[in-house]
Design a protein around this motif. Structure first.
Motif: not given
Length: 269
Positions: A22-42
């Motif tokens: 996981p990466h903080s920018a992608r986890v944050w993107n997931y929490w904001l409802g974005g699509k730029d994230n991967f399974a470990p981030d989610r």
């Protein structure tokens, strides 16, 4: 308009991505409802949310604070230059969109050192024709490199708004974090502003959620005590309402929850 480093092909940047952790920018993107994230981030995003459901509201409040702070800086304080350190993945209401929506000639420099952020920045963080938007690939622990890169776009003899939203938790020790911020602020002329937000250790649930996040394999994020966060503004003139919880800095409406994070805006005398 100038845009970031053009010397690295997208393929080269993509090869540097590690999507297995996981990466903080992608986890944050997931929490904001974005699509730029991967399974470990989610996965880690869901794990944190299970312990601390308000993390999604915290992400939303942080984005709303950015919008309100930049609106104040551009519309009321007359700032025309912004240095946004720790950009993260572009979403809605990015700094340049808010600033250039008010003053099209605004110049914005984004700083991050994540290859996924860089690839998106080169495509999405585009400027108005009158202004400029640039991306600098640098670590927040290297103020000299940040300023050197930003000075190609920003005039350091004129006021600059330094934006550091949700980024200083990547530096564990309060003294080191304070030294980084002080080094950046010291390069800014009188009339410049420091705008910050960060997670704070103000409840057991948020402390536990970050403990689990830090054990996930992601780059650790360390919560601050409120007093340590407020110390970033020492020597500066705080803009009303001062250092307050996320959601309570000049809100358009009464926030629905109090989240574990603080924010503030201050002017350099």
């Amino acid at each position: 308009m100038s845009q970031g480093r053009g010397d690295q092909p997208v393929e080269e940047l993509a090869s540097k991505l590690d999507t297995t952790v996981p990466h903080s920018a992608r986890v944050w993107n997931y929490w904001l409802g974005g699509k730029d994230n991967f399974a470990p981030d989610r996965a880690v995003g869901d794990q944190v949310r299970a312990v601390f459901p308000e993390i999604v509201e915290a992400a939303q409040y942080s984005r709303a604070f950015l919008r309100r702070a930049v609106t104040y800086l551009a519309a009321e304080a007359g700032v025309r230059q912004f240095l946004d350190v720790g950009t993260g993945l572009p979403t809605a209401d990015n700094t340049h969109q808010v600033a250039q929506g008010i003053t099209p000639r605004a110049r914005i420099v984004y700083v991050d050192n994540d290859p996924m952020v860089l690839t998106h920045a080169r495509v999405l963080l585009t400027s108005s024709q009158q202004g400029a938007t640039r991306y600098v690939d640098a670590d927040l622990r290297d103020p000299e490199k940040i300023v050197q890169g930003a000075s190609e776009t920003l005039d350091f003899s004129e006021p600059i708004a330094l934006m550091m939203l949700g980024v200083m938790g990547h530096v564990r020790e309060p003294a080191e974090a304070r030294a980084i911020v002080d080094a950046l602020v010291s390069t800014l002329p009188s009339g410049s502003f420091l705008t910050m937000s960060d997670g704070t250790a103000t409840s057991e649930r948020v402390i536990e959620s970050h403990r689990q996040y830090n054990e996930s394999g992601a780059v650790p994020y360390h919560l601050r005590e409120v007093a340590d966060f407020a110390a970033f503004f020492d020597g500066l003139d705080l803009v009303e309402p001062g250092v307050v919880p996320l959601g309570r800095w000049r809100p358009e409406s009464e926030p629905t929850a109090v989240v574990d994070g603080y924010c503030g805006v201050a002017r350099k005398p």
